[in-house]
Design a protein around this motif. Sequence first.
Motif, mmCIF file in Angstrom:
data_model
loop_
_atom_site.group_PDB
_atom_site.id
_atom_site.type_symbol
_atom_site.label_atom_id
_atom_site.label_comp_id
_atom_site.label_asym_id
_atom_site.label_seq_id
_atom_site.Cartn_x
_atom_site.Cartn_y
_atom_site.Cartn_z
ATOM 1 N N TYR A 118 0.978 -1.327 -0.131
ATOM 2 C CA TYR A 118 0.005 -0.086 -0.200
ATOM 3 C C TYR A 118 0.861 1.018 -0.087
ATOM 4 O O TYR A 118 0.343 2.091 -0.688
ATOM 5 N N ILE A 119 1.929 1.315 0.925
ATOM 6 C CA ILE A 119 2.951 2.407 0.656
ATOM 7 C C ILE A 119 3.460 2.529 -0.797
ATOM 8 O O ILE A 119 3.294 3.716 -1.209
ATOM 9 N N CYS A 120 3.603 1.611 -1.346
ATOM 10 C CA CYS A 120 4.095 1.660 -2.829
ATOM 11 C C CYS A 120 3.063 2.316 -3.879
ATOM 12 O O CYS A 120 3.118 3.029 -4.679
ATOM 13 N N ILE A 121 1.826 1.838 -3.640
ATOM 14 C CA ILE A 121 0.801 2.558 -4.264
ATOM 15 C C ILE A 121 0.451 3.696 -4.169
ATOM 16 O O ILE A 121 0.216 4.681 -4.750
ATOM 17 N N LEU A 122 0.761 4.092 -2.718
ATOM 18 C CA LEU A 122 0.361 5.556 -2.467
ATOM 19 C C LEU A 122 1.367 6.422 -3.035
ATOM 20 O O LEU A 122 1.313 7.402 -3.452
ATOM 21 N N ILE A 123 2.804 5.895 -3.010
ATOM 22 C CA ILE A 123 3.682 6.765 -3.595
ATOM 23 C C ILE A 123 3.622 7.048 -5.170
ATOM 24 O O ILE A 123 3.796 8.068 -5.656
ATOM 25 N N LYS A 124 3.042 5.855 -5.618
ATOM 26 C CA LYS A 124 2.697 6.002 -7.217
ATOM 27 C C LYS A 124 1.806 6.933 -7.379
ATOM 28 O O LYS A 124 1.745 7.637 -8.103
ATOM 29 N N MET A 125 0.736 6.679 -6.599
ATOM 30 C CA MET A 125 -0.575 7.896 -6.769
ATOM 31 C C MET A 125 0.069 9.324 -6.452
ATOM 32 O O MET A 125 -0.426 10.055 -7.190
ATOM 33 N N LEU A 126 0.654 9.390 -5.636
ATOM 34 C CA LEU A 126 1.114 10.840 -5.127
ATOM 35 C C LEU A 126 2.171 11.434 -6.133
ATOM 36 O O LEU A 126 1.942 12.678 -6.307
ATOM 37 N N TYR A 127 3.038 10.680 -6.754
ATOM 38 C CA TYR A 127 4.317 11.516 -7.345
ATOM 39 C C TYR A 127 4.266 11.025 -8.743
ATOM 40 O O TYR A 127 5.122 11.364 -9.690
ATOM 41 N N ASN A 128 3.246 10.267 -9.460
ATOM 42 C CA ASN A 128 3.362 10.041 -10.756
ATOM 43 C C ASN A 128 1.913 10.433 -11.322
ATOM 44 O O ASN A 128 0.925 10.281 -10.743
ATOM 45 N N ASN A 129 2.068 11.169 -12.259
ATOM 46 C CA ASN A 129 0.667 11.542 -12.808
ATOM 47 C C ASN A 129 0.079 10.593 -14.000
ATOM 48 O O ASN A 129 0.546 10.247 -14.930
#
Length: 129
Positions: A118-129
Amino acid sequence: MKLADSSAVYARHSTSLSTVNRQLAFAGIAVIWIFVIKKDGQITIDDELLFPLGCFVLGLTFDLLQYMYASAIWGYFNRQKELDSNITIESDFTAPRIINWPTITFFWLKSCSVITGYICILIKMLYNN
């Protein structure tokens, strides 16, 4: 508070955590599945989602291993006590502490795996458009 009371509280919370963890792992896989791209009959998963997908699958694997190990070792331990001629159904005895260490290890590994996913998904959602 008695030892039996604190053991019951621990058992209740660890059982709840296992249930929630399993549901979150399946939900994480479902979230990743939403982002699957179908093109020309090919299914493609974004490379950045492969690691969290692996974390969710690993969490479910640790969940399975936790219960498989616990069932096997406690079944074996129980059978050994049944075969012991000095033990009756009413006998009081202790189990070696080490017997639960692998179960506890799998318990925490599954939780950490799902949290990492979930941390990895959150990082992807926050930092990748």
